[in-house]
Design a protein around this motif. Structure first.
Motif, PDB file in Angstrom:
ATOM      1  N   ALA A  62       0.823  -1.206   0.000  1.00 60.00           N
ATOM      2  CA  ALA A  62       0.000   0.000   0.000  1.00 60.00           C
ATOM      3  C   ALA A  62       0.861   1.262   0.000  1.00 60.00           C
ATOM      4  O   ALA A  62       0.571   2.217  -0.716  1.00 60.00           O
ATOM      5  CB  ALA A  62      -0.941  -0.005   1.208  1.00 60.00           C
ATOM      6  N   CYS A  63       1.932   1.258   0.778  1.00 60.40           N
ATOM      7  CA  CYS A  63       2.841   2.412   0.815  1.00 60.40           C
ATOM      8  C   CYS A  63       3.512   2.620  -0.539  1.00 60.40           C
ATOM      9  O   CYS A  63       3.636   3.760  -1.011  1.00 60.40           O
ATOM     10  CB  CYS A  63       3.895   2.233   1.911  1.00 60.40           C
ATOM     11  N   ASP A  64       3.928   1.545  -1.161  1.00 58.46           N
ATOM     12  CA  ASP A  64       4.556   1.634  -2.480  1.00 58.46           C
ATOM     13  C   ASP A  64       3.573   2.182  -3.515  1.00 58.46           C
ATOM     14  O   ASP A  64       3.903   3.087  -4.290  1.00 58.46           O
ATOM     15  CB  ASP A  64       5.067   0.256  -2.908  1.00 58.46           C
ATOM     16  N   LEU A  65       2.363   1.660  -3.509  1.00 56.79           N
ATOM     17  CA  LEU A  65       1.341   2.110  -4.454  1.00 56.79           C
ATOM     18  C   LEU A  65       1.006   3.586  -4.220  1.00 56.79           C
ATOM     19  O   LEU A  65       0.912   4.362  -5.168  1.00 56.79           O
ATOM     20  CB  LEU A  65       0.094   1.235  -4.318  1.00 56.79           C
ATOM     21  N   ALA A  66       0.873   3.975  -2.978  1.00 56.83           N
ATOM     22  CA  ALA A  66       0.561   5.377  -2.655  1.00 56.83           C
ATOM     23  C   ALA A  66       1.676   6.299  -3.127  1.00 56.83           C
ATOM     24  O   ALA A  66       1.414   7.368  -3.704  1.00 56.83           O
ATOM     25  CB  ALA A  66       0.338   5.527  -1.151  1.00 56.83           C
ATOM     26  N   ALA A  67       2.928   5.910  -2.912  1.00 57.90           N
ATOM     27  CA  ALA A  67       4.057   6.737  -3.344  1.00 57.90           C
ATOM     28  C   ALA A  67       4.064   6.915  -4.858  1.00 57.90           C
ATOM     29  O   ALA A  67       4.305   8.015  -5.365  1.00 57.90           O
ATOM     30  CB  ALA A  67       5.370   6.125  -2.868  1.00 57.90           C
ATOM     31  N   ARG A  68       3.769   5.856  -5.578  1.00 56.44           N
ATOM     32  CA  ARG A  68       3.722   5.956  -7.039  1.00 56.44           C
ATOM     33  C   ARG A  68       2.529   6.787  -7.507  1.00 56.44           C
ATOM     34  O   ARG A  68       2.624   7.534  -8.480  1.00 56.44           O
ATOM     35  CB  ARG A  68       3.707   4.565  -7.669  1.00 56.44           C
ATOM     36  N   GLU A  69       1.427   6.697  -6.784  1.00 58.23           N
ATOM     37  CA  GLU A  69       0.228   7.459  -7.173  1.00 58.23           C
ATOM     38  C   GLU A  69       0.450   8.960  -6.991  1.00 58.23           C
ATOM     39  O   GLU A  69       0.026   9.759  -7.821  1.00 58.23           O
ATOM     40  CB  GLU A  69      -0.982   6.999  -6.353  1.00 58.23           C
ATOM     41  N   VAL A  70       1.137   9.348  -5.946  1.00 62.71           N
ATOM     42  CA  VAL A  70       1.405  10.768  -5.695  1.00 62.71           C
ATOM     43  C   VAL A  70       2.302  11.347  -6.795  1.00 62.71           C
ATOM     44  O   VAL A  70       2.221  12.533  -7.112  1.00 62.71           O
ATOM     45  CB  VAL A  70       2.023  10.969  -4.296  1.00 62.71           C
TER      46      VAL A  70
END
Length: 111
Positions: A59-67
């Motif tokens: 989830a942290c990885d996905l959130a970082a890429r989404e930002v």
């Protein structure tokens, strides 16, 4: 909600290349389908999604890429017992995007 419908709102809000947007949406769908325990719309601009603790790194990885492509998102993570809460905030002008994301969490997360 079908992925095509999700792509309609994502296209207007995201700088990710159009061909990659369905893949990103599918990543969020997999995260929510496999890990979302519950979601709470804390305010018009904030959604809290309780995820299985085992999903925190993904989830942290996905959130970082989404930002990187949608800089208006703000993600914060808080550990709580055997879960992690993913807080998703948007500015007032992007509530429509959070509305759609809330719908996706509830649809694919089985809520």
């Amino acid at each position: 909600m079908a992925t095509d419908e999700a792509a309609d709102w994502a296209t207007a809000s995201c700088s990710l290349p159009i061909g990659e947007q369905p893949l990103r949406i599918a990543e969020f769908d997999r995260l929510f389908a496999g890990s979302a325990r519950r979601s709470v719309r804390v305010s018009p601009t904030r959604l809290d999604v309780s995820l299985a603790a085992s999903a925190e790194a993904a989830a942290c990885d996905l959130a970082a890429r989404e930002v990187q492509c949608c800089s208006f998102f703000n993600f914060e993570f808080t550990s709580a017992d055997s879960a992690v809460v993913m807080s998703i905030e948007v500015p007032q002008s992007r509530i429509d995007v959070l509305d759609e994301l809330t719908s996706r969490v509830r649809t694919v997360g089985g809520q």
